[in-house]
Design an enzyme around this catalytic site. Structure first.
Site, PDB file in Angstrom:
ATOM      1  N   CYS A   1      22.488  81.437  14.909  1.00  0.00           N
ATOM      2  CA  CYS A   1      23.679  82.244  14.667  1.00  0.00           C
ATOM      3  C   CYS A   1      24.551  81.617  13.592  1.00  0.00           C
ATOM      4  O   CYS A   1      25.654  81.138  13.864  1.00  0.00           O
ATOM      5  CB  CYS A   1      24.450  82.404  15.966  1.00  0.00           C
ATOM      6  SG  CYS A   1      23.449  83.233  17.196  1.00  0.00           S
TER       7      CYS A   1
ATOM      8  N   ARG B   1      17.233  71.080   6.161  1.00  0.00           N
ATOM      9  CA  ARG B   1      17.429  70.644   4.773  1.00  0.00           C
ATOM     10  C   ARG B   1      17.933  71.748   3.837  1.00  0.00           C
ATOM     11  O   ARG B   1      18.787  71.484   3.000  1.00  0.00           O
ATOM     12  CB  ARG B   1      16.159  69.990   4.221  1.00  0.00           C
ATOM     13  CG  ARG B   1      15.803  68.692   4.964  1.00  0.00           C
ATOM     14  CD  ARG B   1      14.664  67.925   4.318  1.00  0.00           C
ATOM     15  NE  ARG B   1      15.037  67.377   3.029  1.00  0.00           N
ATOM     16  CZ  ARG B   1      14.671  67.876   1.861  1.00  0.00           C
ATOM     17  NH1 ARG B   1      13.888  68.943   1.796  1.00  0.00           N
ATOM     18  NH2 ARG B   1      15.073  67.321   0.759  1.00  0.00           N
TER      19      ARG B   1
ATOM     20  N   ARG C   1       9.646  59.698   2.313  1.00  0.00           N
ATOM     21  CA  ARG C   1       9.257  61.059   1.958  1.00  0.00           C
ATOM     22  C   ARG C   1       7.870  61.137   1.312  1.00  0.00           C
ATOM     23  O   ARG C   1       7.071  62.007   1.640  1.00  0.00           O
ATOM     24  CB  ARG C   1      10.291  61.603   0.953  1.00  0.00           C
ATOM     25  CG  ARG C   1      10.139  63.064   0.577  1.00  0.00           C
ATOM     26  CD  ARG C   1      11.072  63.383  -0.609  1.00  0.00           C
ATOM     27  NE  ARG C   1      12.390  62.807  -0.433  1.00  0.00           N
ATOM     28  CZ  ARG C   1      13.389  63.386   0.199  1.00  0.00           C
ATOM     29  NH1 ARG C   1      13.213  64.584   0.705  1.00  0.00           N
ATOM     30  NH2 ARG C   1      14.559  62.778   0.318  1.00  0.00           N
TER      31      ARG C   1
HETATM   32  C1  LIG Z   1      16.076  56.659   3.026  1.00  0.00           C
HETATM   33  C2  LIG Z   1      15.720  55.331   2.554  1.00  0.00           C
HETATM   34  C3  LIG Z   1      14.406  55.059   2.146  1.00  0.00           C
HETATM   35  C4  LIG Z   1      13.344  56.112   2.054  1.00  0.00           C
HETATM   36  O1  LIG Z   1      13.672  57.080   1.125  1.00  0.00           O
HETATM   37  P1  LIG Z   1      12.591  58.207   0.725  1.00  0.00           P
HETATM   38  O2  LIG Z   1      13.345  59.057  -0.229  1.00  0.00           O
HETATM   39  O3  LIG Z   1      12.234  58.913   1.968  1.00  0.00           O
HETATM   40  O4  LIG Z   1      11.436  57.496   0.122  1.00  0.00           O
HETATM   41  C5  LIG Z   1      14.102  53.762   1.804  1.00  0.00           C
HETATM   42  N1  LIG Z   1      15.028  52.769   1.861  1.00  0.00           N
HETATM   43  C6  LIG Z   1      16.295  53.003   2.240  1.00  0.00           C
HETATM   44  C7  LIG Z   1      17.256  51.899   2.289  1.00  0.00           C
HETATM   45  C8  LIG Z   1      16.686  54.286   2.593  1.00  0.00           C
HETATM   46  O5  LIG Z   1      17.961  54.502   2.969  1.00  0.00           O
END
Ligand SMILES: *Cc1c(COP(=O)(O)O)cnc(C)c1O
Length: 443
Positions: free
Chosen positions: A361, A330, A293
């Site tokens: 819908c 989301r 993210r």
């Molecule tokens: C989803 C996930 C990430 C990334 O998470 P962010 O919140 O997008 O930074 C990293 N490592 C693992 C194991 C994850 O499941």
């Protein structure tokens, strides 16, 4: 709306990103449209790399591609020198087709299939993050058949869960992911992995949550992992070379979100690692992290065209756009909050509070409850910020909507990196059984 990265209001009173007028982008490519600020993505990548370089630790920063996995994104990640996490054959295929070096790919997931493991071994990926005992033995067996040895980390659940401003230390972790630290499963897994001939145990992995704004959770995770590493060293004479601390670094979706700068997370982690492992006289391991993210989230803006609206006096005004939960699930999934502005009237004063509805819908197909905007008219271009992560990646064809295009913008140039889906794309996998083909009435 907070203006991230290169976003500004230009002299035409339009939102501009990467030197491109978003109203022109909407006209040229249609809406909904995902616009990604390439310079901001690259900046975030280099913030991680620079902060780790400054720490003096050996490191890898692996972009968690599940946040936004398309070939052009894999190219950027490769060019910026990061590694890449994949969690499925599809993500692995995307990365390999984009020419991402297999050695820098890590494979995650709690239910990798034999086919996925085989595909990853054939490609020669750098590391598997093994989630459970079934996978450990399956990987060892498949690697044996292929005559190769697989690098692995074992995913452990450290009993730390971080949620934005809070973290909780849990004794017993009820999670579908990983080997539990407290109940001895993690130690047992290390013991077994060390004895298996076709896997090379590099160390352990821990991921404590997502959209985290504080460093305490990471410090606590380092403490638990370091104590575990020392325990393993003392009991099994085995030293971990790699510790992976996962991702989860937060971003600013709305005013209430107060993320730390990337460098602050990295510094806190590096300090905790040096201190905790130092105290235990443990050789400093290589530190891996996995931001998703925080690499792409605030670089993304979705453009929509406003269509209908409905004013319920004394209740609220609904403004409907030409996308919704199909391009951004989301809000419906997690009550996620977003900010927005009118891209075609960027500097106009906000005059009314409206709620932005999607066109699906479902009553739950709402993008934003209560956002202050200039008086909204049909045909306005609505920009929703911070949609770079887990939007395109989670998009669907619900209601047979076609998924939007994605454009990268930089220095006044726009490049389409994902085309808008066509009607043919929608029907691409549909088949009509022969027996239904008889045309009984004119079409
Ligand atoms: C989803 C996930 C990430 C990334 O998470 P962010 O919140 O997008 O930074 C990293 N490592 C693992 C194991 C994850 O499941």
């Amino acid at each position: 709306m907070y203006l991230h990265g290169t976003s500004t209001i230009n002299e035409r009173n339009h939102l501009e990103i990467g030197g491109c007028d978003t109203v022109e982008l909407a006209a040229a490519y249609g809406t909904p449209l995902y616009v990604m600020d390439e310079a901001l993505i690259r900046q975030r990548c280099s913030e991680y790399m620079e902060a780790f370089r400054a720490s003096g630790l050996k490191f890898q920063v692996a972009y968690a591609s599940k946040a936004f996995c398309v070939m052009a994104m894999c190219r950027i990640v490769e060019e910026e020198g990061l590694a890449l996490d994949v969690v499925s054959d599809g993500e692995l295929y995307t990365a390999l087709k984009a020419g991402f070096p297999a050695q820098r790919i890590h494979f995650h997931g709690n239910n990798k299939t034999p086919e996925e493991i085989g595909m990853a071994l054939d490609a020669g990926i750098g590391c598997f993050v093994v989630d459970n005992a079934v996978e450990l033995h399956m990987l060892n067996a498949i690697a044996g058949e292929k005559g190769v040895r697989a690098n692995i980390l074992l995913r452990i659940t450290p009993g730390v869960e971080a949620h934005t401003h809070e973290y909780i230390s849990t004794g017993q972790t009820d999670s579908k992911f990983g080997f539990d630290l407290e109940n001895g499963a993690a130690f047992e897994a290390v013991k077994q992995a060390a004895d298996l001939p076709n896997v090379e145990l590099l160390g352990v992995h821990s991921h404590i949550g997502s959209q985290i704004f504080e460093v305490d959770g990471f410090r606590l995770a380092v403490e638990k992992v370091a104590a575990f590493a020392a325990h393993v060293r003392d009991k099994l004479s085995l030293v971990f070379r790699v510790i992976n601390l996962g991702g989860g670094f937060g971003i600013r979706y709305t005013e209430g979100d107060t993320p730390l700068p990337v460098a602050a997370y990295v510094q806190a982690i590096a300090e905790a690692v040096k201190e905790q492992f130092g105290n235990l006289r443990y050789p400093l391991p290589e530190i891996w992290t996995e931001p998703g993210r925080s690499i792409v989230g605030d670089a993304g803006t979705t453009l929509y065209t406003v269509g209908t609206y409905k004013d319920i006096p004394g209740v609220r005004k609904y403004v409907a756009v030409d996308g919704g939960m199909t391009d951004n699930p989301r809000p419906a999934l997690y009550d996620a909050r977003y900010e927005a502005m009118l891209a075609n009237r960027g500097g106009d004063p906000a005059e009314e509070v409206v709620s932005v509805a999607g066109k699906c819908c479902e009553s739950g197909d709402m993008l934003i409850w209560d956002v202050k905007l200039p008086a909204v008219r049909s045909g306005d271009i609505l920009a929703v910020s911070c949609t770079g992560a887990y939007n395109y990646a989670m998009a669907s064809n619900y209601n047979r909507l076609r998924r939007p295009a994605v454009v990268f913008v930089k220095d006044g140039k726009a490049d389409v990196v994902v085309k808008r889906e066509s009607y043919d794309h929608l029907l691409g996998n549909d088949l009509i059984p022969e027996r239904m083909l008889k045309v009984t009435r004119p079409v």
